[in-house]
Design an enzyme around this catalytic site. Structure first.
Site, PDB file in Angstrom:
ATOM      1  N   GLU A   1      50.676  46.973  44.494  1.00  0.00           N
ATOM      2  CA  GLU A   1      51.429  45.194  44.334  1.00  0.00           C
ATOM      3  C   GLU A   1      51.972  45.736  43.367  1.00  0.00           C
ATOM      4  O   GLU A   1      53.266  45.173  44.364  1.00  0.00           O
ATOM      5  CB  GLU A   1      49.566  45.118  42.885  1.00  0.00           C
ATOM      6  CG  GLU A   1      50.321  43.678  42.818  1.00  0.00           C
ATOM      7  CD  GLU A   1      49.795  42.838  41.621  1.00  0.00           C
ATOM      8  OE1 GLU A   1      49.618  41.909  40.841  1.00  0.00           O
ATOM      9  OE2 GLU A   1      48.717  43.672  41.071  1.00  0.00           O
TER      10      GLU A   1
ATOM     11  N   ASP B   1      41.699  36.767  42.501  1.00  0.00           N
ATOM     12  CA  ASP B   1      42.659  37.419  40.925  1.00  0.00           C
ATOM     13  C   ASP B   1      41.794  36.761  39.653  1.00  0.00           C
ATOM     14  O   ASP B   1      41.632  37.042  39.009  1.00  0.00           O
ATOM     15  CB  ASP B   1      43.660  38.268  40.977  1.00  0.00           C
ATOM     16  CG  ASP B   1      44.571  39.269  40.033  1.00  0.00           C
ATOM     17  OD1 ASP B   1      43.383  39.682  39.833  1.00  0.00           O
ATOM     18  OD2 ASP B   1      45.920  39.048  40.820  1.00  0.00           O
TER      19      ASP B   1
END
Length: 334
Positions: free
Chosen positions: A196, A274
């Site tokens: 990420e 998320d």
């Protein structure tokens, strides 16, 4: 007017429990505990932040309002109920022994409370849910090992996985081998955040040293074609959260997000939200927007859900029931 086909059943593998708290619930708790929410929400009632640092601060302020087992039960029941309302048949949430302590609870009380909320949502809607306990990477090696030990010493029927969260730019994955070995020997499924804010090397590290079957995010593996091929060959599943990546500036917009490139390369892709209210998204929004932007039809949406069920940290009987639900819901509309 031709009726629209029913929503393809959805499944989520990557959501942080505290990060799933809707602003309405946070306001309710703030009133209960007499806490001022100055600056936490904007004029429209959304969480207010503008970069990764202020996001973390906002997240911490909201999370700190969950203080009792009843608060966490309500949070889990609320979120899984919201998932079910969007057509989800399965969801997994990350929980944390460290967050339990910060909330003033024992890990067992915290975990049992979340498990109770999941079971209540299951009774009300039929949605299946599981928990993944996590170590926080930037808290250090010993803290992650303690999280693993705490997890395996406090079993729960809905706690089926162990993961690594936190700042992936801190601490090499090799440092956490002991913690993951503890979890693996206890029979827990393994996942880790990587790829990420860290690049391909971060993904390689968790594959090399932590023996995960899933990677949280993992999207920056696209920068290394050989790594993408390795992910395909090893059958590793990516828990992709496009809305989160865009909100945090990893990519500028969905059109430039590599989720479709990775899927076309043969990577097993799933979609998740998320920290949904913080990023102004939902699981349903993730399915709808990626389908709109990349032209994914119902067959591809079904593929995404099937990928999630296959990679889920639940037992085979549960997976069989979920696959049956998926097949029954899509049988006449493929």
């Amino acid at each position: 007017m031709i009726p629209k086909p029913p929503v393809v059943p959805r499944a989520e593998l990557h959501c942080h429990m505290e990060g799933a708290a809707p602003p309405s619930l946070v306001i309710q708790l703030a009133e209960r505990y007499g806490v001022a929410l100055d600056g936490l929400l904007d004029a429209n009632g959304n969480y207010s932040w503008h970069d990764f640092t202020t996001f973390l601060k906002t997240y911490d302020v909201a999370s700190a309002l969950f203080r009792s087992p009843e608060d966490f039960t309500l949070l889990a029941e609320t979120y899984f109920g919201m998932l079910a309302a969007e057509g989800a048949i399965y969801g997994e949430v990350f929980i944390s022994p460290d967050h339990a302590v910060q909330s003033g609870l024992t890990y067992k009380a915290y975990m049992d409370a979340i498990g109770e909320g999941i079971m209540r949502a299951n009774e009300a809607t039929g949605i299946e849910g599981r928990m993944i306990s996590t170590g926080v990477r930037h808290y250090g090696v010993k803290a992650v090992e303690m999280a693993a030990l705490t997890t395996v010493n406090n079993p729960h029927p809905l706690l089926t996985g162990f993961g690594l969260a936190g700042d992936e730019r801190e601490g090499h994955p090799s440092n956490y081998q002991k913690a993951f070995k503890i979890a693996q020997e206890a029979g827990l499924g393994l996942t880790a955040h990587a790829g990420e804010f860290g690049g391909p090397e971060s993904v390689k590290g968790v594959l090399d040293f932590l023996h995960v079957t899933r990677i949280g995010h993992g999207v920056r593996s696209v920068e290394d074609p050989a790594l993408v091929q390795r992910i395909v060959e090893e059958g590793v599943t990516l828990e992709v959260c496009p809305g989160s990546n865009i909100a945090l500036g990893v990519y500028s917009n969905l059109r430039f997000h590599p989720v479709n490139i990775l899927r076309q390369a043969g990577v097993k892709i799933t979609l998740s939200s998320d920290d949904p209210p913080f990023f102004r998204t939902t699981l349903g929004h993730e399915y709808a927007e990626t389908s709109r932007v990349f032209g994914w039809d119902r067959a591809i949406q079904k593929e995404l859900t099937a990928n999630a069920i296959k990679a889920a940290f639940c037992d085979d009987d549960t997976k069989a029931r979920l696959f049956q639900q998926l097949e029954e819901a899509t049988r006449d509309t493929n």
